[in-house]
Design an enzyme around this catalytic site. Structure first.
Site, PDB file in Angstrom:
ATOM      1  N   ARG A  25       0.840  -1.203   0.000  1.00 35.73           N
ATOM      2  CA  ARG A  25       0.000   0.000   0.000  1.00 35.73           C
ATOM      3  C   ARG A  25       0.877   1.256   0.000  1.00 35.73           C
ATOM      4  O   ARG A  25       0.569   2.234  -0.684  1.00 35.73           O
ATOM      5  CB  ARG A  25      -0.908  -0.008   1.234  1.00 35.73           C
ATOM      6  CG  ARG A  25      -1.686   1.298   1.400  1.00 35.73           C
ATOM      7  CD  ARG A  25      -2.613   1.231   2.588  1.00 35.73           C
ATOM      8  NE  ARG A  25      -3.325   2.471   2.805  1.00 35.73           N
ATOM      9  CZ  ARG A  25      -4.210   2.657   3.771  1.00 35.73           C
ATOM     10  NH1 ARG A  25      -4.485   1.665   4.601  1.00 35.73           N
ATOM     11  NH2 ARG A  25      -4.824   3.799   3.921  1.00 35.73           N
ATOM     12  N   ASN A  66     -10.444  -4.096  -0.358  1.00 32.83           N
ATOM     13  CA  ASN A  66     -10.387  -3.026  -1.351  1.00 32.83           C
ATOM     14  C   ASN A  66      -9.550  -3.446  -2.548  1.00 32.83           C
ATOM     15  O   ASN A  66      -8.716  -4.335  -2.418  1.00 32.83           O
ATOM     16  CB  ASN A  66      -9.760  -1.773  -0.711  1.00 32.83           C
ATOM     17  CG  ASN A  66     -10.823  -0.898  -0.087  1.00 32.83           C
ATOM     18  OD1 ASN A  66     -11.929  -0.814  -0.598  1.00 32.83           O
ATOM     19  ND2 ASN A  66     -10.483  -0.275   1.020  1.00 32.83           N
ATOM     20  N   HIS A 109     -16.839   4.096  -3.007  1.00 32.45           N
ATOM     21  CA  HIS A 109     -16.005   5.287  -2.825  1.00 32.45           C
ATOM     22  C   HIS A 109     -16.310   6.365  -3.867  1.00 32.45           C
ATOM     23  O   HIS A 109     -15.501   7.249  -4.144  1.00 32.45           O
ATOM     24  CB  HIS A 109     -14.507   4.928  -2.827  1.00 32.45           C
ATOM     25  CG  HIS A 109     -14.108   4.164  -1.587  1.00 32.45           C
ATOM     26  ND1 HIS A 109     -12.848   3.708  -1.358  1.00 32.45           N
ATOM     27  CD2 HIS A 109     -14.836   3.777  -0.509  1.00 32.45           C
ATOM     28  CE1 HIS A 109     -12.795   3.071  -0.188  1.00 32.45           C
ATOM     29  NE2 HIS A 109     -14.010   3.095   0.333  1.00 32.45           N
ATOM     30  N   TYR A 156     -14.669  10.438  -0.263  1.00 31.06           N
ATOM     31  CA  TYR A 156     -13.710  10.168  -1.340  1.00 31.06           C
ATOM     32  C   TYR A 156     -13.861  11.118  -2.527  1.00 31.06           C
ATOM     33  O   TYR A 156     -12.962  11.223  -3.353  1.00 31.06           O
ATOM     34  CB  TYR A 156     -13.821   8.707  -1.815  1.00 31.06           C
ATOM     35  CG  TYR A 156     -13.124   7.759  -0.872  1.00 31.06           C
ATOM     36  CD1 TYR A 156     -11.836   7.300  -1.143  1.00 31.06           C
ATOM     37  CD2 TYR A 156     -13.724   7.340   0.308  1.00 31.06           C
ATOM     38  CE1 TYR A 156     -11.185   6.440  -0.270  1.00 31.06           C
ATOM     39  CE2 TYR A 156     -13.074   6.489   1.193  1.00 31.06           C
ATOM     40  CZ  TYR A 156     -11.809   6.042   0.895  1.00 31.06           C
ATOM     41  OH  TYR A 156     -11.149   5.207   1.764  1.00 31.06           O
TER      42      TYR A 156
HETATM   43  C1  G6P Z   1     -12.323   3.896   4.532  1.00 32.76           C
HETATM   44  C2  G6P Z   1     -12.765   2.976   3.490  1.00 32.76           C
HETATM   45  C3  G6P Z   1     -12.108   1.678   3.516  1.00 32.76           C
HETATM   46  C4  G6P Z   1     -10.646   1.816   3.688  1.00 32.76           C
HETATM   47  C5  G6P Z   1     -10.335   2.599   4.868  1.00 32.76           C
HETATM   48  C6  G6P Z   1      -8.882   2.917   4.975  1.00 32.76           C
HETATM   49  O1  G6P Z   1     -13.180   4.144   5.457  1.00 32.76           O
HETATM   50  O2  G6P Z   1     -14.111   2.860   3.329  1.00 32.76           O
HETATM   51  O3  G6P Z   1     -12.429   1.023   2.342  1.00 32.76           O
HETATM   52  O4  G6P Z   1     -10.043   0.566   3.792  1.00 32.76           O
HETATM   53  O5  G6P Z   1     -11.025   3.770   4.980  1.00 32.76           O
HETATM   54  O6  G6P Z   1      -8.603   3.115   6.295  1.00 32.76           O
HETATM   55  P1  G6P Z   1      -7.145   3.109   6.859  1.00 32.76           P
HETATM   56  O7  G6P Z   1      -7.279   3.304   8.301  1.00 32.76           O
HETATM   57  O8  G6P Z   1      -6.558   1.801   6.457  1.00 32.76           O
HETATM   58  O9  G6P Z   1      -6.480   4.239   6.147  1.00 32.76           O
END
Ligand code: G6P
Length: 439
Positions: A95, A149, A201, A254
């Site tokens: 990531r 995701n 998103h 988003y």
């Molecule tokens: C959001 C999304 C998720 C995503 C997440 C990331 O709420 O809906 O799909 O995985 O945030 O969160 P993070 O804490 O991993 O940045």
């Protein structure tokens, strides 16, 4: 079904205690008898830490749910009623690359529907399609519920490239928006209803209701007068009042990447210099969470989990499973085959839309079409997701470049190619489908 069997693939995820809490809270109507947490051998240690916490939480609640831990999904799947997938191929290190490499080119990486999301999809979709084959063989009647995701792209791929039809993609953004609106209005979330339509998103609240009365305008007014509506992982930079008034529908957090691209890019660059990308922030949060989870005295989900962007997944996931199991026929926003619910999106594509949840699965509620001002962006992202899902399966380089170039965050074909090549190089070990095509 006499006692439900759930199999969670990616069970060693830090999000699992959310899910366990959701099952505990609903046990009176959703009698889970077996919960199988499955992970890959590399994830063994995390699986054992999370699994032990799950067992302690269930014991504390005094419920007869058996928790099984396994490193072999084929051992776990037979007899499953619901299979949930929450995997991260390449872990948070991958990531970090999805987020930082595009940034070098002055482009937002966005690990779901941005250029980073393309690579997350290319890594994730083949694994999910393998899981689909196992589900088809070992528990053909099960529902496959995906939280991994990019959930929109993954649902698209499952619908179009597997034989699984009982599948739903899930996200916490709609529930987050509903809770955010409730907080804004200082009312209980169950008094708020939102008609959702769009993509994962990329979903809009077409209409917002309080106790059944339309309050969309009031909510949009508040949104531009200082009220926050965002997720932990996305900074709220405010909105231009006149823009939101003219938009007339509620954007999701988003949408900031698309309507505020330069501001968000500036913000991400600043954050990157100060604290690293979100992947790095999450890495240290995960470390903290796993230290907490290892505490033998911990028997509940720690509050720190709510610092993750995906907080409250369990409410979305467990409510969905509950409504399918009990044929509740309530309305929930999920990712499913469009089937004509949104006119200008192909019928066989995945959309995120309010659905009636029945024992035969979610039935999308038709919205006719999206308003003209938002329709184009949704179609653009749908094209990106469709092409990306295709290339995840075929491994064709040119189509990968096509997907990258048509993403609305990417400014040119040449830059797309440079980013693409660098991302390919960075992720090669997780992209076996491309090995022959890329030199
Ligand atoms: C959001 C999304 C998720 C995503 C997440 C990331 O709420 O809906 O799909 O995985 O945030 O969160 P993070 O804490 O991993 O940045």
């Amino acid at each position: 079904m006499q006692g439900i069997k759930i199999v969670t693939i990616g069970g060693g995820s830090s999000y699992t205690p959310e899910l366990v809490e959701g099952f505990i809270n609903r046990y009176h109507e959703l009698p889970v008898r077996e919960l199988w947490l499955v992970d890959i051998p590399e994830g063994k240690e995390k699986l054992h830490i999370v699994g032990a916490l799950a067992k302690r939480m269930i014991e504390e609640a005094g419920l007869p749910i058996d928790v099984h831990l396994s490193l072999d999904r084929r051992e776990a799947l037979p007899g499953a009623d619901f299979v949930t997938t929450q995997i991260r191929v390449g872990h948070l290190d991958a990531r970090a690359k999805d987020e930082t490499i595009p940034l070098k080119y002055g482009v937002i990486g966005q690990e779901t529907n941005g250029p980073g999301g393309l690579f997350k999809g290319l890594r994730t979709i083949p694994v999910i399609l393998d899981i689909c084959k196992d589900v088809e063989e070992l528990c053909p009647d099960a529902w496959l519920i995906n939280f991994s995701n990019p959930a929109g792209m993954v649902t698209e791929a499952v619908l179009r490239y597997s034989n699984i039809t009982k599948t739903v993609g899930l996200c916490n953004v709609p529930i987050g928006m509903r809770m955010g609106v409730a907080e804004m209005l200082e009312v209980d979330a169950d008094r708020v209803h939102i008609d959702f339509a769009g993509l994962n998103h990329m979903v809009y609240g077409l209409e917002v209701y309080l106790d059944g009365k339309v309050i969309t305008e009031e909510v949009l007014e508040k949104l531009t007068s200082g009220a926050e509506l965002t997720m932990r992982n996305i900074v709220d930079l405010g909105w231009e009042k006149e823009f939101i008034k003219a938009l007339k529908v509620l954007p999701c957090p988003y949408h900031r990447y698309y309507y505020q691209t330069s501001k968000m890019l500036e913000q991400e660059t600043k954050e990157f210099e100060e604290q690293g990308m979100r992947a790095q922030v999450v890495q240290s949060l995960e470390k903290e969470l796993f230290e907490l989870y290892s505490d033998q005295d911990l028997t509940v989900k720690p509050a720190q989990l709510e610092e993750r962007g995906g907080a409250y997944y369990s409410d979305a996931a467990c409510s969905l499973i509950n409504s399918i199991y009990n044929d509740k026929r309530d309305i929930q926003p999920v990712n499913v085959r469009n089937n004509g619910a949104i006119a200008s999106i192909p019928s066989d594509s995945a959309v995120e839309v309010s659905c009636v949840i029945t024992k035969d699965g979610p039935k999308p509620i038709s919205v006719g079409d999206l308003p003209v001002p938002v329709r184009g962006l949704v179609q653009s992202i749908k094209s990106f997701e469709r092409v990306a899902a295709e290339v995840a399966v075929t491994g064709d380089y040119n189509t990968a470049l096509l997907a990258m170039t048509i993403n609305p965050l990417v400014p040119s074909d040449t830059m797309a190619k440079e980013m693409l090549d660098e991302l390919f190089e960075a992720h090669m070990e997780y992209l076996p489908q491309f090995k022959l095509s890329v030199v």
